[in-house]
Design a protein around this motif. Sequence first.
Motif, PDB file in Angstrom:
ATOM      1  N   ALA A 155       0.807  -1.220   0.000  1.00  0.00           N
ATOM      2  CA  ALA A 155       0.000   0.000   0.000  1.00  0.00           C
ATOM      3  C   ALA A 155       0.843   1.273   0.000  1.00  0.00           C
ATOM      4  O   ALA A 155       0.301   2.378   0.024  1.00  0.00           O
ATOM      5  N   GLN A 156       2.164   1.122  -0.029  1.00  0.00           N
ATOM      6  CA  GLN A 156       3.044   2.296  -0.066  1.00  0.00           C
ATOM      7  C   GLN A 156       2.728   3.141  -1.306  1.00  0.00           C
ATOM      8  O   GLN A 156       2.580   2.617  -2.410  1.00  0.00           O
ATOM      9  N   GLY A 157       2.618   4.444  -1.153  1.00  0.00           N
ATOM     10  CA  GLY A 157       2.355   5.321  -2.292  1.00  0.00           C
ATOM     11  C   GLY A 157       3.523   5.311  -3.262  1.00  0.00           C
ATOM     12  O   GLY A 157       4.690   5.397  -2.838  1.00  0.00           O
ATOM     13  N   SER A 158       3.240   5.223  -4.555  1.00  0.00           N
ATOM     14  CA  SER A 158       4.304   5.143  -5.562  1.00  0.00           C
ATOM     15  C   SER A 158       5.293   6.295  -5.446  1.00  0.00           C
ATOM     16  O   SER A 158       6.513   6.108  -5.529  1.00  0.00           O
ATOM     17  N   SER A 159       4.769   7.514  -5.236  1.00  0.00           N
ATOM     18  CA  SER A 159       5.636   8.697  -5.217  1.00  0.00           C
ATOM     19  C   SER A 159       6.484   8.820  -3.956  1.00  0.00           C
ATOM     20  O   SER A 159       7.396   9.639  -3.901  1.00  0.00           O
ATOM     21  N   THR A 160       6.192   8.008  -2.934  1.00  0.00           N
ATOM     22  CA  THR A 160       6.944   8.098  -1.674  1.00  0.00           C
ATOM     23  C   THR A 160       8.126   7.124  -1.619  1.00  0.00           C
ATOM     24  O   THR A 160       8.861   7.104  -0.642  1.00  0.00           O
ATOM     25  N   LEU A 161       8.289   6.327  -2.670  1.00  0.00           N
ATOM     26  CA  LEU A 161       9.370   5.340  -2.667  1.00  0.00           C
ATOM     27  C   LEU A 161      10.732   6.015  -2.817  1.00  0.00           C
ATOM     28  O   LEU A 161      10.890   6.955  -3.605  1.00  0.00           O
ATOM     29  N   THR A 162      11.709   5.535  -2.079  1.00  0.00           N
ATOM     30  CA  THR A 162      13.068   6.069  -2.194  1.00  0.00           C
ATOM     31  C   THR A 162      13.748   5.508  -3.439  1.00  0.00           C
ATOM     32  O   THR A 162      13.297   4.493  -4.005  1.00  0.00           O
TER      33      THR A 162
END
Length: 275
Positions: free
Chosen positions: A187-194
């Motif tokens: 469920a991690q937001g795509s834009s928040t990925l490092t």
Amino acid sequence: MPELPEVETVRRGLNRLVKGKKIERVRVDYPRMIVTGADSFREQLVGQTIMEVDRRGKYLLLYLTDFVLISHLRMEGKYNLFYDVVPINKHFHVFFALSDGSTLVYQDVRKFGTMELLREVDLDAYFLSKKLGPEPTEEDFDVAVFQTKLAKSKKPIKSHLLDQTLVAGLGNIYVDEVLFRAQVHPAQGSSTLTAEQVAGLRQATIDVLALGVEKGGSTIRTYKNALGMDGTMQDYLQVYGKQGQACPRCQTEIVKIQLGGRGTHFCPQCQVKHG
């Protein structure tokens, strides 16, 4: 089902069994399956030789003398080759009588599969219209392009990977496996990925799908891969279908949730949601 490894296994099986054979007759018992029209489909295929069976994402591409037959197996499509009498089966929908006396039969319990006939020059435009992402290979799957696309999206990463625009070929089973391998919460937001997570996801996608191809795909529930054979990838799955079992990495119990309407398996200890 089927996902890229299963479709690739079908491709290899078909290439081995029907490449070089000429189509002499075609019968379509479920016309709605033929996107480009069943009548012209039947007429144009007669006399065509199967030159090569290729794949793009989850699409099978049968290169013929003058056309390309695009076959999308959807949920439960499969091909059978019969050398003698074709048995009666209500789930057999398209029949290709071949020059050596054999019959290639398309079977689909749910009737979700599609076929269409295009000229080869129209293929690029066809896949462009589908917004299909690159193949999951070291050569095609560019990490910088991947990161740019992710940065523009607020979609949960699992849903984004499933939509085929980031990379071609992932379905529900393999997305769960990729996210587990990369230690990313579904469920991690795509834009928040490092940047590190993005690189890990890219490599996990390449590695998991390559393993799936090597093992002949998964045989789960009613799906069997190319021409009825069983794949063994299900023996190598780490989280899919493993809810209630111990995580192979940290021994925490694997959980299953619904995300975007899809059953989703992950380890709450190894795959922590950030942001």
